[in-house]
Design a protein around this motif. Structure first.
Motif, PDB file in Angstrom:
ATOM      1  N   CYS A   1      36.920  18.219 -25.762  1.00 39.26           N
ATOM      2  CA  CYS A   1      37.784  19.175 -25.069  1.00 39.26           C
ATOM      3  C   CYS A   1      39.231  19.012 -25.526  1.00 39.26           C
ATOM      4  O   CYS A   1      39.714  17.893 -25.693  1.00 39.26           O
ATOM      5  CB  CYS A   1      37.679  18.939 -23.566  1.00 39.26           C
ATOM      6  SG  CYS A   1      38.664  20.102 -22.629  1.00 39.26           S
TER       7      CYS A   1
ATOM      8  N   VAL B   1      41.863  20.155 -23.837  1.00 34.26           N
ATOM      9  CA  VAL B   1      42.798  20.119 -22.703  1.00 34.26           C
ATOM     10  C   VAL B   1      43.417  18.721 -22.610  1.00 34.26           C
ATOM     11  O   VAL B   1      42.698  17.713 -22.648  1.00 34.26           O
ATOM     12  CB  VAL B   1      42.075  20.471 -21.381  1.00 34.26           C
ATOM     13  CG1 VAL B   1      42.984  20.279 -20.185  1.00 34.26           C
ATOM     14  CG2 VAL B   1      41.544  21.898 -21.423  1.00 34.26           C
TER      15      VAL B   1
ATOM     16  N   CYS C   1      42.229  16.061 -20.310  1.00 32.91           N
ATOM     17  CA  CYS C   1      40.882  15.540 -20.548  1.00 32.91           C
ATOM     18  C   CYS C   1      40.846  14.431 -21.600  1.00 32.91           C
ATOM     19  O   CYS C   1      39.814  13.813 -21.802  1.00 32.91           O
ATOM     20  CB  CYS C   1      39.965  16.675 -20.996  1.00 32.91           C
ATOM     21  SG  CYS C   1      39.634  17.845 -19.677  1.00 32.91           S
TER      22      CYS C   1
ATOM     23  N   CYS D   1      33.250  21.708 -21.069  1.00 31.71           N
ATOM     24  CA  CYS D   1      33.735  20.352 -20.820  1.00 31.71           C
ATOM     25  C   CYS D   1      33.280  19.926 -19.426  1.00 31.71           C
ATOM     26  O   CYS D   1      33.486  20.659 -18.455  1.00 31.71           O
ATOM     27  CB  CYS D   1      35.255  20.339 -20.927  1.00 31.71           C
ATOM     28  SG  CYS D   1      35.998  18.791 -20.405  1.00 31.71           S
TER      29      CYS D   1
ATOM     30  N   SER E   1      34.530  17.615 -17.745  1.00 34.22           N
ATOM     31  CA  SER E   1      35.673  17.159 -16.971  1.00 34.22           C
ATOM     32  C   SER E   1      36.420  18.331 -16.338  1.00 34.22           C
ATOM     33  O   SER E   1      36.595  18.397 -15.129  1.00 34.22           O
ATOM     34  CB  SER E   1      36.596  16.339 -17.875  1.00 34.22           C
ATOM     35  OG  SER E   1      37.801  16.070 -17.224  1.00 34.22           O
ATOM     36  N   CYS E   2      36.857  19.312 -17.150  1.00 37.34           N
ATOM     37  CA  CYS E   2      37.653  20.428 -16.614  1.00 37.34           C
ATOM     38  C   CYS E   2      36.848  21.719 -16.510  1.00 37.34           C
ATOM     39  O   CYS E   2      37.346  22.720 -16.006  1.00 37.34           O
ATOM     40  CB  CYS E   2      38.881  20.660 -17.480  1.00 37.34           C
ATOM     41  SG  CYS E   2      38.493  21.321 -19.113  1.00 37.34           S
TER      42      CYS E   2
HETATM   43 ZN   LIG Z   1      38.226  19.448 -20.521  1.00 38.39          ZN
END
Ligand SMILES: [Zn+2]
Length: 139
Positions: free
Chosen positions: A11, A13, A16, A116, A118-119
């Protein structure tokens, strides 16, 4: 994108970067694959050194996870350990390298998406090209 690429993208971001859930990305179950399996042993043989080098760098757990996302559960649970001397490979090692070549280099993800954990951002793959760009508010 080649299946190999999935082992090297995470990812984008910023938040992340430190998350262990941002790699590997999760591949949607509607991903379309294109398989161009190579049967010419000479072409495979000319790639042995490249493949052994790649195998060394690959994160096997991540590869297993991505292959599961894509419906392939055939990989061994642990990374194969191969003879590094290309001239001394046995038949079993040659077979493993051929399978890896077809999996990593000759399998293309042409359409689909990856997300992702995570996000939850979703990245699209179109015409074999992953779009890793983020909308302005995330980049
Ligand atoms: Zn992410």
């Amino acid at each position: 994108m080649k299946l190999l690429t999935t082992n090297f993208i995470k990812c984008s971001v910023k938040a992340c970067e430190s998350s262990n859930k941002s790699f590997p990305l999760k591949y949607s179950n509607d991903c379309q694959l294109e398989l161009n399996f190579e049967d010419d042993d000479e072409i495979v043989q000319s790639s042995y050194e490249f493949l052994i080098g790649i195998l060394d760098k690959i994160e096997w757990e991540a590869l297993l996870k991505v292959c599961q996302d894509l419906g392939n559960n055939d990989l061994p649970p642990n990374k194969p350990v191969l003879n590094e001397d290309v001239s001394n490979l046995n038949d079993n090692e040659k077979l493993i390298l051929k399978q890896l070549f077809n999996l990593l280099v000759n399998t293309e993800i042409v359409e689909g998406s990856m997300s992702c954990d995570s996000c939850e951002h979703i990245y699209q793959i179109k015409n074999g090209i992953p779009n890793l760009l983020l909308p302005p508010h995330l980049s």
